[in-house]
Enzyme design. Structure first.
Site, short mmCIF file in Angstrom:
data_model
loop_
_atom_site.label_atom_id
_atom_site.label_comp_id
_atom_site.label_asym_id
_atom_site.label_seq_id
_atom_site.Cartn_x
_atom_site.Cartn_y
_atom_site.Cartn_z
N ARG A 29 0.70 -1.09 -0.20
CA ARG A 29 -0.21 0.27 0.26
C ARG A 29 0.79 1.31 -0.15
O ARG A 29 0.30 2.59 0.60
CB ARG A 29 -1.33 0.39 1.31
CG ARG A 29 -1.58 -0.70 1.21
CD ARG A 29 -3.40 -0.76 0.18
NE ARG A 29 -4.23 -2.10 0.04
CZ ARG A 29 -3.16 -3.12 -0.56
NH1 ARG A 29 -2.35 -3.33 -2.07
NH2 ARG A 29 -4.50 -4.27 -0.28
N CYS B 141 -10.87 0.36 3.04
CA CYS B 141 -9.66 -0.41 4.52
C CYS B 141 -9.65 0.80 5.14
O CYS B 141 -8.72 1.89 4.16
CB CYS B 141 -9.05 -1.59 4.77
SG CYS B 141 -9.27 -3.18 3.70
N GLU C 151 -4.50 2.58 7.05
CA GLU C 151 -3.98 2.40 5.47
C GLU C 151 -4.55 3.67 5.16
O GLU C 151 -3.68 4.61 4.20
CB GLU C 151 -4.55 0.76 5.06
CG GLU C 151 -4.10 0.93 3.47
CD GLU C 151 -5.56 0.09 3.11
OE1 GLU C 151 -4.79 -0.82 3.51
OE2 GLU C 151 -5.78 0.46 2.57
P1 FAD Z 1 -7.26 8.98 -3.25
O1 FAD Z 1 -7.92 8.78 -2.06
O2 FAD Z 1 -7.99 10.40 -3.96
O3 FAD Z 1 -6.04 9.39 -2.23
C1 FAD Z 1 -4.99 8.26 -1.86
C2 FAD Z 1 -3.78 8.87 -2.26
O4 FAD Z 1 -2.78 9.17 -3.27
C3 FAD Z 1 -3.43 10.32 -1.22
O5 FAD Z 1 -2.56 10.21 0.18
C4 FAD Z 1 -3.22 10.73 -2.69
O6 FAD Z 1 -2.31 12.09 -1.99
C5 FAD Z 1 -2.92 10.02 -3.18
N1 FAD Z 1 -3.06 10.61 -4.46
C6 FAD Z 1 -3.84 10.72 -5.69
N2 FAD Z 1 -3.59 10.79 -6.94
C7 FAD Z 1 -2.44 10.75 -6.93
C8 FAD Z 1 -1.05 11.29 -8.32
N3 FAD Z 1 -1.62 11.35 -9.17
N4 FAD Z 1 -0.33 11.02 -7.97
C9 FAD Z 1 0.73 11.01 -6.63
N5 FAD Z 1 -0.41 10.78 -5.60
C10 FAD Z 1 -1.74 10.84 -5.76
N6 FAD Z 1 -8.52 0.02 -1.94
C11 FAD Z 1 -7.08 -1.19 -2.49
O7 FAD Z 1 -6.13 -1.79 -2.30
N7 FAD Z 1 -7.89 -2.65 -2.39
C12 FAD Z 1 -9.32 -2.29 -2.38
O8 FAD Z 1 -9.97 -3.59 -2.85
C13 FAD Z 1 -10.26 -1.83 -1.91
N8 FAD Z 1 -11.35 -1.92 -2.01
C14 FAD Z 1 -12.29 -0.31 -1.77
C15 FAD Z 1 -13.26 -0.61 -1.39
C16 FAD Z 1 -14.38 0.60 -1.70
C17 FAD Z 1 -15.82 0.42 -1.31
C18 FAD Z 1 -13.48 2.36 -1.22
C19 FAD Z 1 -14.31 3.15 -0.59
C20 FAD Z 1 -12.08 2.03 -1.24
C21 FAD Z 1 -11.43 0.86 -1.41
N9 FAD Z 1 -10.19 1.12 -1.74
C22 FAD Z 1 -9.18 -0.42 -1.95
C23 FAD Z 1 -9.17 2.23 -1.56
C24 FAD Z 1 -9.15 2.82 -3.06
O9 FAD Z 1 -10.08 2.98 -3.49
C25 FAD Z 1 -8.01 2.86 -3.04
O10 FAD Z 1 -6.87 2.85 -2.46
C26 FAD Z 1 -7.73 3.68 -4.58
O11 FAD Z 1 -6.21 3.05 -5.41
C27 FAD Z 1 -7.48 5.21 -4.23
O12 FAD Z 1 -7.58 5.59 -5.41
P2 FAD Z 1 -8.39 7.30 -5.39
O13 FAD Z 1 -7.71 8.23 -6.49
O14 FAD Z 1 -9.78 7.39 -4.45
O15 FAD Z 1 -7.13 7.92 -3.99
#
Ligand code: FAD
Length: 735
Positions: free
Chosen positions: A603, A652, A722
Site C-alpha cells: 500500500r 479499509c 492505511e
Molecule cells: P485518493 O483516495 O484520492 O488518494 C489516495 C492517496 O493517493 C492520497 O495520498 C493522494 O494524495 C494520493 N494521490 C492521488 N492521486 C495521486 C497522483 N496522481 N499522484 C500521487 N499521489 C496521488 N483499496 C485497495 O487497495 N483495494 C481494495 O479492494 C479497495 N476497495 C475499496 C472499496 C471501497 C468501497 C472504498 C471506498 C475504497 C476501497 N479501496 C481499496 C481504497 C481506494 O479505493 C484505493 O486506495 C484507491 O486506489 C485510491 O484511489 P483514489 O483515486 O480514490 O485516491
C-alpha cells in the site's frame, strides 16, 4: 527542398521553435509539436492554430521529417528512433534556411536587440498593411500578435540566430545587422570567429546590407561590391536601446520600399521579457529584462538609473550558461557594479554541465569590494522577499530589476505578485497564476472537499485546482514551490480523510479528458492517464481481450491514487501491472521511471509521496477471450458485494498486520457497530468505518483511535492506518 506534408517539432516550446510551428502550420503543413515544457499563452496559441501539442514525443501521424531545437542534440534519445527509421532530422536553422530558400528574406542579425527589432518591424509592417511572412525569436507582450506568421507572397522577415552556427545556411536578400560582439562562447572561440560569421553572411546577402552608421559592420559591408548599402543612426550608447531599434526598423522599411513614418511606435506592445514593467508603485518599480551579456546589462541598468536616479537600484541577476559567465566574468562584474545591492541566483545551466569557474560564487570575486558586501546568493524565493521586504516607504524607494535569460522570469513575476498583494503569499499565489494557466484549468478558493471523497467528511481547501494539462499542473506546482504553499493530491478521494479544518494550501485533482486517456499500445499494454478510473481501465482491458486487470473492477479510485497506494485486491497489486510511471517531480521535471526502479511495497509507492503520478504504462498478462475475462470480473464483483459495505466509507481503514487481517482482529474484539457521532464500524466488514449521515472527520478519527486502543488492549497489536489523511501526518492525530 520539397515541402514536407507532416512535420514533428522536438523542443517546440522554445522561443525559436514555437514561431516556426506557427509558420509551418500557416503554410499548410501538418505540425505536431513536442516539448516537456510549454508556457502559456504560447501553448494555447499553438493549439488554436491547429497544431497538435504533444506531451509525449509520440506523434499521431508519420512525419516526413523531424525538426529539432539546438537544445536537443542529434544523439538524444528523442532523435535516435527517427534516424533509425531513416526519417530526415534537421536543426531548426538548417530546415528554415532550406525551406525558405526561394523566398525574399529580410534577415535581422546582431548580438543584441534583434528580437525587439524584428518584433517592432513586423508589428509596424502590419500597421501599414504590408503583408509578409515573419518569424521572431520571442513572443509579443500582447499575445494576440503571433510570433510566427505565414503569407503566400514572397517576403519573409526573419530573425536569424547566430548561436548554433546554422546562420551559415542562410542567403538573405536583405541583411539588417545591428551589432556584433563576442558571445555564445561555447560555439565561437574568439571575437574573430563570430566576426567572420557576420562577414560571410554579408557575402551571401544578395541585395541590400543595412548597418549602423560609422560602425565596423558598415566597414565590412562596404567590402561587398555591387550590393546596396544603407545605414541607420545610432545614439552614442546602448542606453537608448529603443531608439536604436527604431532607427533600424525605419532603415529596413526603407529597404523594403515601405513608408513607416506614419506608424505610432508608442503603441508597439513590446516583446515579453524585454524591459517589461511588472509593477509601478509610488516607491517601487519592478522590471524584468532578458539582458544576459555585459553590454545588454550596461544598457538596461544605465537606462533605469537615468530614469529614476533617486531610487536605489536593486539588481536580481541570474547568469545564463557557465561558459559565458566564465569567459565574460570581469565584464559582467564591471556592469553589475552599477547596482546598489546585488541579488544573485545560481547560474542557469542551459544544458551545460556545472562548472565552478562559471558559477556566481566565482563571479562575486570580480565585484568591487563595496558591492561584494552587498551581494546575496539565493536559491529560495522567500529569501529574496525577506531581504527586499514589501512596499517600501518614500525613504527607501527602489527599483527592483530582474536581469537574465534563464528561469528567473518566474521570480520576477512572483515578486511582482507578492508586492501587489502586500506580501500575502496565499493571495500572491493566485495573482501570480492568473496569466500562467490555460482556460482549461480550474482554480478556485475555499472549495468544500467532503463531497469529493467517498466517506464525505472534512472541510475546505484554501485553493483547489483541476489542471487542464501537464503544463498547467507544472505551473501550479512551481507556484507552490515559490510561495512555500503546501500542496496535496486527490484522486477519487476513496482512501482519503480530509480533516474538518480542511487544507490550508492547494489541493490538486487530475480530472478531465487530458488525464483520463486509456490507449492501447504494442505488446498488449495500455498507456493510462492518472485521472482514469480503475473501473474504466478494467472495462477497456476486457474489451481489448487483455488479461490481468480484472482485480481493479471494484476499487473505486483513479490510477493516480492506485499508484500512490499500490492498491490491490484478491492477491493482485497495481504494481504487478506497471511497466513505467511518469511523474512530475517536486523540482518541476517530468521523469518516466521503470516500475522495477520504484520503491514500492504494501500500500505505498515512495516516489508518489512527493511526486505526482501523471500516467503509466500497464502491461497485461496476455490475450484472452473477452467473455472469459468478463466471467472473472463478475466473479470478483460478486465476492466483493458479499464482503464489503455499500455505504459511504474510505475503504479499509487499517493496514493488515503481518499474518492476520485488521478486519478479523476488530471483529474479534467485538467492535462491529461501535460508533462515534455519525461514524460507525461496519457490521459487514469491520475494517470499514461508515458515514451514517452527518459524520465529521473528528468522529471518524476518534473512532479510529478507539478501535486502535481496544486492539492494543486486547491483542497487544498496534494497528496503523492505511487510509491517508490529507496534508497531515497521522502522528498528530493518533493517541
Ligand atoms: P485518493 O483516495 O484520492 O488518494 C489516495 C492517496 O493517493 C492520497 O495520498 C493522494 O494524495 C494520493 N494521490 C492521488 N492521486 C495521486 C497522483 N496522481 N499522484 C500521487 N499521489 C496521488 N483499496 C485497495 O487497495 N483495494 C481494495 O479492494 C479497495 N476497495 C475499496 C472499496 C471501497 C468501497 C472504498 C471506498 C475504497 C476501497 N479501496 C481499496 C481504497 C481506494 O479505493 C484505493 O486506495 C484507491 O486506489 C485510491 O484511489 P483514489 O483515486 O480514490 O485516491
Amino acid at each position: 527542398m520539397k515541402s514536407p506534408k507532416r512535420v514533428l517539432l522536438l523542443g517546440a516550446g522554445g522561443m525559436g521553435m514555437a514561431p516556426l510551428a506557427l509558420y509551418l502550420q500557416g503554410a499548410g503543413i501538418q505540425v505536431e509539436a513536442y516539448d516537456d515544457r510549454f508556457s502559456e499563452p504560447l501553448r494555447t496559441n499553438l493549439e488554436k492554430a491547429g497544431i497538435n501539442v504533444l506531451c509525449e514525443p509520440t506523434p499521431i501521424m508519420n512525419p516526413d521529417c523531424v525538426i529539432r531545437s539546438s537544445a536537443i542534440p542529434q544523439d538524444s534519445k528523442l532523435v535516435k528512433p527517427w534516424l533509425a527509421l531513416d526519417v530526415p532530422v534537421f536543426r531548426r536553422g538548417e530546415f528554415l534556411a532550406r525551406f525558405t530558400s526561394k523566398k525574399k528574406v529580410l534577415a535581422v542579425v546582431g548580438s543584441h536587440g534583434k528580437t525587439t527589432t524584428v518584433g517592432m518591424l513586423c508589428w509596424a509592417l502590419r500597421q501599414v498593411d504590408f503583408s509578409c511572412s515573419y518569424l521572431i525569436g520571442g513572443v509579443y507582450a500582447d499575445s494576440q500578435f503571433p510570433p510566427g506568421h505565414f503569407e503566400k507572397n514572397n517576403w519573409l522577415v526573419l530573425e536569424i540566430d547566430e548561436s548554433d552556427g546554422t546562420i551559415e545556411f542562410f542567403k538573405p536578400t536583405i541583411t539588417l545587422a545591428l551589432n556584433c560582439e563576442w558571445d555564445h562562447v561555447d560555439f565561437y572561440d574568439s571575437r574573430e570567429s563570430i566576426e567572420e560569421t557576420f562577414k560571410q553572411l554579408f557575402a551571401r546577402t544578395t541585395s541590400n546590407i543595412i548597418t549602423p552608421i560609422g560602425s565596423e559592420l558598415s566597414r565590412w559591408a562596404e567590402l561587398e561590391k555591387g550590393k546596396k548599402k544603407s545605414n541607420f543612426e545610432i545614439n552614442c550608447d546602448l542606453a537608448h536601446y529603443y531608439d536604436n531599434n527604431l532607427a533600424a526598423v525605419l532603415a529596413a522599411g526603407d529597404a523594403l520600399g515601405v513608408d513607416l513614418s506614419e506608424v505610432n511606435f508608442e503603441e508597439f506592445p513590446g516583446i515579453a521579457r524585454r524591459q517589461s514593467i511588472l509593477h509601478q508603485g509610488e516607491n517601487r518599480s519592478i522590471i524584468e529584462d532578458y539582458a544576459h551579456h555585459p553590454t545588454e546589462i550596461h544598457a538596461f541598468l544605465s537606462q533605469r538609473r537615468l530614469l529614476l536616479p533617486a531610487h536605489s537600484l536593486q539588481v536580481v541577476f541570474q547568469p545564463h550558461r557557465f561558459s559565458r559567465t566564465q569567459a565574460l566574468a570581469e565584464k559582467f562584474a564591471e556592469e553589475l557594479a552599477q547596482a546598489d545591492d546585488l541579488h544573485l541566483l545560481p547560474t542557469y545551466a542551459a544544458f551545460e554541465k556545472f562548472d565552478p569557474s562559471g558559477s556566481v560564487e566565482n563571479l562575486i570575486g570580480y565585484l568591487p569590494p563595496r558591492l561584494r558586501k552587498r551581494t546575496n546568493v539565493f536559491s529560495d524565493f522567500s529569501q529574496l522577499c525577506d531581504v527586499l521586504g514589501v512596499c517600501p516607504d518614500h525613504k527607501h524607494r527602489d527599483q527592483v530589476l530582474f536581469v537574465g535569460a534563464g528561469d528567473l522570469e518566474k521570480w520576477a513575476h512572483a515578486f511582482a505578485a507578492w508586492e501587489k498583494t502586500g506580501g500575502q503569499k496565499l493571495e500572491a499565489f493566485s495573482y501570480y497564476l492568473s496569466d500562467k494557466l490555460s482556460v482549461k484549468t480550474l482554480l478556485k478558493g475555499y472549495e468544500p472537499l467532503a463531497k469529493k471523497t467517498t466517506i464525505g467528511v472534512g472541510g475546505l481547501a484554501r485553493w483547489y485546482a483541476e489542471p487542464g494539462n501537464s503544463e498547467d499542473l507544472r505551473s501550479l506546482v512551481e507556484a507552490c514551490n515559490l510561495f512555500n504553499i503546501p500542496r496535496a493530491m486527490m484522486g477519487r478521494g476513496s482512501n482519503l480523510i480530509v480533516p474538518d479544518d480542511g487544507f490550508g494550501g492547494l489541493v490538486i485533482r487530475l480530472r478531465g479528458n487530458f488525464w483520463n486517456e486509456i490507449t492501447y499500445r504494442s505488446e498488449n499494454s495500455l498507456v493510462v492517464g492518472a485521472g482514469a478510473k480503475l473501473k474504466e481501465i478494467c472495462r477497456f482491458a476486457c474489451s481489448e481481450g487483455l488479461k490481468g486487470f480484472e482485480f481493479l473492477e471494484g476499487i473505486p479510485g483513479t490510477l493516480g491514487g492506485a499508484l500512490r497506494m499500490n492498491a490491490g485486491a484478491m492477491g493482485w497489486e497495481t504494481f504487478d501491472l506497471v511497466e513505467w510511471v511518469s511523474f512530475l517531480l517536486p523540482d518541476g521535471t517530468i521523469k518516466e521511471i521503470p516500475g522495477t526502479d520504484l520503491n514500492v511495497g504494501y500500500r505505498y509507492c515512495r516516489e508518489a509521496f512527493d511526486g505526482i503520478a501523471l500516467r503509466a504504462k500497464l502491461k497485461s498478462e496476455g490475450k484472452s477471450d473477452h467473455r472469459a475475462i468478463r466471467k472473472v470480473i463478475d466473479k470478483l464483483a460478486k465476492k466483493r458485494r458479499a464482503s464489503q459495505p455499500k455505504e459511504a466509507s474510505a475503504g479499509c481503514i487499517f493496514r493488515n498486520p503481518e499474518e492476520v487481517s485488521a478486519g478479523w482482529l476488530i471483529e474479534q474484539s467485538g467492535l462491529k457497530g461501535e460508533c462515534e457521532g455519525g461514524a460507525v464500524v461496519s457490521d459487514q466488514h469491520a475494517n470499514f468505518i461508515l458515514n451514517q449521515g452527518g459524520a465529521t472527520a473528528d468522529d471518524v478519527i476518534s473512532l479510529i483511535n478507539r478501535v486502535r486502543e481496544r486492539i492494543r488492549e486486547s491483542n497487544g497489536l498496534i494497528l496503523e492506518p492505511e487510509v491517508t489523511l490529507m496534508g497531515k501526518s497521522w502522528n498528530e492525530y493518533l493517541s
